[in-house]
Design a protein around this motif. Sequence first.
Motif, PDB file in Angstrom:
ATOM      1  N   LYS A  50      85.663   3.041 102.714  1.00  0.00           N
ATOM      2  CA  LYS A  50      85.896   2.973 101.246  1.00  0.00           C
ATOM      3  C   LYS A  50      87.491   1.966 101.150  1.00  0.00           C
ATOM      4  CE  LYS A  50      86.839   5.314  97.219  1.00  0.00           C
ATOM      5  NZ  LYS A  50      86.422   7.229  96.729  1.00  0.00           N
ATOM      6  N   ILE A  53      77.208   1.860 102.727  1.00  0.00           N
ATOM      7  CA  ILE A  53      76.760   2.051 101.739  1.00  0.00           C
ATOM      8  C   ILE A  53      78.682   2.147 100.963  1.00  0.00           C
ATOM      9  CG2 ILE A  53      76.182   4.218  99.607  1.00  0.00           C
ATOM     10  CD1 ILE A  53      74.141   4.814 101.664  1.00  0.00           C
ATOM     11  N   ASN A  54      79.962   3.271 101.090  1.00  0.00           N
ATOM     12  CA  ASN A  54      81.024   3.194 100.591  1.00  0.00           C
ATOM     13  C   ASN A  54      81.552   1.587 100.508  1.00  0.00           C
ATOM     14  OD1 ASN A  54      82.313   5.604  99.551  1.00  0.00           O
ATOM     15  ND2 ASN A  54      80.287   5.970 100.271  1.00  0.00           N
ATOM     16  N   GLN A  74      80.260  -1.179 100.678  1.00  0.00           N
ATOM     17  CA  GLN A  74      79.490  -1.892  99.547  1.00  0.00           C
ATOM     18  C   GLN A  74      79.818  -2.003  98.147  1.00  0.00           C
ATOM     19  OE1 GLN A  74      79.200  -4.467 101.780  1.00  0.00           O
ATOM     20  NE2 GLN A  74      77.719  -4.848 100.392  1.00  0.00           N
ATOM     21  N   ASN A  75      79.756  -0.141  97.493  1.00  0.00           N
ATOM     22  CA  ASN A  75      79.924   0.043  96.326  1.00  0.00           C
ATOM     23  C   ASN A  75      80.216   2.190  96.478  1.00  0.00           C
ATOM     24  OD1 ASN A  75      79.818   1.198  93.907  1.00  0.00           O
ATOM     25  ND2 ASN A  75      77.794   0.213  93.524  1.00  0.00           N
ATOM     26  N   GLU A  94      81.573   3.562  94.485  1.00  0.00           N
ATOM     27  CA  GLU A  94      81.001   5.258  94.155  1.00  0.00           C
ATOM     28  C   GLU A  94      79.742   5.280  93.620  1.00  0.00           C
ATOM     29  OE1 GLU A  94      83.748   4.896  91.561  1.00  0.00           O
ATOM     30  OE2 GLU A  94      85.032   3.783  92.307  1.00  0.00           O
ATOM     31  N   VAL A  95      80.061   4.672  94.641  1.00  0.00           N
ATOM     32  CA  VAL A  95      77.861   5.783  94.853  1.00  0.00           C
ATOM     33  C   VAL A  95      77.629   6.804  95.057  1.00  0.00           C
ATOM     34  CG1 VAL A  95      75.625   5.832  96.214  1.00  0.00           C
ATOM     35  CG2 VAL A  95      76.929   3.146  95.450  1.00  0.00           C
TER      36      VAL A  95
END
Length: 201
Positions: A92, A151-152, A154-155, A157-158
């Motif tokens: 992140k 995932i973090n 890339q985004n 906030e997910v």
Amino acid sequence: MPRAAFFTKETITAAGLEIVRAGGEDSLTARALSKALHCSSSPIFTVYEGMDKIKEDVRNAARALFSEYVSDVMDYYPAFKELGIRIVRFAKQEPNIFRMLFLGLDSSYTAEISKVDLCLDGIEEEYGLTEAQTRLLFRQIWPLACGLAVINAQNPEVYPEAEISEILSTEFTSMMHFLKSGQQVINITPRLRSSADEQKL
């Protein structure tokens, strides 16, 4: 007489790491380095023979950065979960460096993280698991942690960090119950419902 070098390897590597941090591994070019160091390429290639060696040293610097980031995980309990959370957090905070280390040319770095073996040794001792059980636990949880990290990266906030902690705890607890039960893994193969009896747990 050879031209004097204006920069050290450390200076060039640090500039290269900042370029990767801002724009990703593909952005690390001779032109980008020249711009970052406010010089032509000549002084850079007085120190280095070519970009391949520069990229190798930048990856080593990225490894050192991550190693420092997880250097104290053994001070936490359970250390294995702290390591998982750190990987997600690092993705992140440093998405481009994470991608270079774990998803790029150097993706084999995952298997080289020394803290993994230390954490696994701790789990084996603290929870009374065999080496085989500990490796099975690792095989199930490590890809989950890395997947959450991807995932973090890339985004971010997910999945908030509190939810990530809950997901990792749920998987860890489920695996511990499974391992302690003495059951064996059932490899379920998907089949057409019309062609055979359903395979159930």
